[in-house]
Write an enzyme that holds these catalytic residues in place. Structure first.
Site, short mmCIF file in Angstrom:
data_model
loop_
_atom_site.label_atom_id
_atom_site.label_comp_id
_atom_site.label_asym_id
_atom_site.label_seq_id
_atom_site.Cartn_x
_atom_site.Cartn_y
_atom_site.Cartn_z
N HIS A 155 -76.82 24.16 29.19
CA HIS A 155 -78.14 24.37 29.78
C HIS A 155 -78.71 25.75 29.45
O HIS A 155 -79.92 25.98 29.63
CB HIS A 155 -78.10 24.17 31.31
CG HIS A 155 -77.41 25.26 32.07
ND1 HIS A 155 -76.09 25.20 32.46
CD2 HIS A 155 -77.87 26.45 32.53
CE1 HIS A 155 -75.77 26.28 33.14
NE2 HIS A 155 -76.85 27.07 33.20
N ASP A 185 -71.30 20.14 30.38
CA ASP A 185 -72.30 21.21 30.25
C ASP A 185 -71.80 22.32 29.32
O ASP A 185 -71.95 23.51 29.61
CB ASP A 185 -72.65 21.78 31.63
CG ASP A 185 -73.85 22.71 31.57
OD1 ASP A 185 -74.69 22.55 30.66
OD2 ASP A 185 -73.93 23.63 32.42
N SER A 264 -73.78 31.96 33.77
CA SER A 264 -73.48 30.65 33.17
C SER A 264 -72.94 30.80 31.75
O SER A 264 -73.53 31.51 30.92
CB SER A 264 -74.75 29.80 33.14
OG SER A 264 -75.18 29.50 34.45
#
Length: 312
Positions: A155, A185, A264
């Site tokens: 993402h 992800d 992230s």
């Protein structure tokens, strides 16, 4: 026939008669004449020979050498014998060092071990004419192969027209997506340039990971960093659904080290400096979308399989 006696024909010099007492005192006394035929030599003190003088010098030289040797011997005898170092001495020295020096914490050592492998990842979205930036996303990545292969979250780079990574030494370069694992992800990046001394992060299986184990998260929260936060593993095999409902992740590591947007794709590290997970999400049920104490990471086994690395 008896031999006739021989007499000297020399006559003794007549001593002049002094006219007064002063003259008499001044006049030297005449030595008696030696009798003719008296051949006895007069006694003379003999001079020391050159051989005796050489012997004397040699003797004194020998005495000086003996004195020097004696002094050296006494000095050696007075010098203390070297002390033998025992285990007790070593333990005492270590204890003194620990008492006077503050060693780095276990978390700090873990950060030092992983820091050269952590990169900043920025995805840029460019306008249709290719001249204007219309958006960007900031995240973190970790080098898992020293040729410039980087793991991050999908993402972070999804939909990016241009991806830029910045290495630990400050080198900034473009990168391309070479693989993806949407169910976890994860995205695999290949940096176009790499530092000469680039180091890959060590990876560790999660099989022996337990709740309560200490971990450290390293990344770029809100683009600030690299930053580090410490906590513990809170649970295993957790599930997470994104607020938009478009991401469903399972078998996650739950932890409480503080992370925020920008973390992230960064590594979750054990105190021995090995990566056990890739930070992927935080639970944020409030509109603020900030950390409230629950973070999630994809186990490194899934991350390694994204680049075709064998399982542990």
């Amino acid at each position: 026939m008896p031999r006739p006696a021989l007499y000297s024909n020399s006559r003794a010099a007549r001593r002049p008669v002094a006219h007064d007492a002063a003259a008499a005192d001044a006049a030297p006394a005449a030595e008696p004449a030696a009798a003719e035929g008296d051949n006895a030599p007069q006694a003379v003190s003999p001079a020391p020979s050159a051989l005796s003088r050489r012997h004397a010098r040699a003797l004194w030289s020998m005495i000086a050498v003996l004195c020097v040797l004696l002094a050296a011997s006494l000095g050696l005898q007075q010098r203390p014998a070297p002390q033998r170092i025992t285990q007790k001495d070593i333990d005492a020295a270590v204890l003194r060092t620990l008492e006077t020096t503050t060693p780095p914490s276990a978390a700090a050592r873990a950060v030092d071990a992983i820091a050269p492998s952590v990169v900043r990842v920025v995805g840029y979205r460019i306008s249709g004419n290719g001249k204007e930036e219309v958006g960007r996303s900031v995240g973190t990545g970790v080098v898992i192969v020293d040729k410039g292969i980087i793991l991050t979250n999908l993402h972070v780079v999804l939909g990016a027209d241009r991806i830029v990574v910045t290495f630990h030494d400050g080198l900034e370069t473009a990168a391309s997506i070479t693989g993806a694992q949407p169910e976890n992800d994860l995205a695999v990046l290949q940096a176009h340039k790499v530092p000469d001394d680039l180091a890959a992060a060590p990876l560790r299986s999660t099989q022996d990971l337990r709740p309560g184990d200490h971990v450290v998260a390293v990344g770029f929260p809100f683009g600030i960093g690299p930053s580090a936060s410490a906590g513990v593993v809170s649970g295993l095999q957790r599930e997470f659904t994104s607020p938009e409902g478009n991401r469903q992740l399972s078998n996650l590591i739950q932890f409480d080290a503080a992370v925020n947007p920008g973390n992230s794709g960064g590594p979750l590290v054990t105190l021995d400096g090995a990566v056990v997970g890739i930070v992927t999400a935080i639970l944020n049920p409030t509109p603020a979308r900030t950390f409230i104490g629950i973070g999630f990471a994809v186990p490194i086994e899934h991350a390694a399989s994204a680049v075709g690395m064998p399982p542990f």
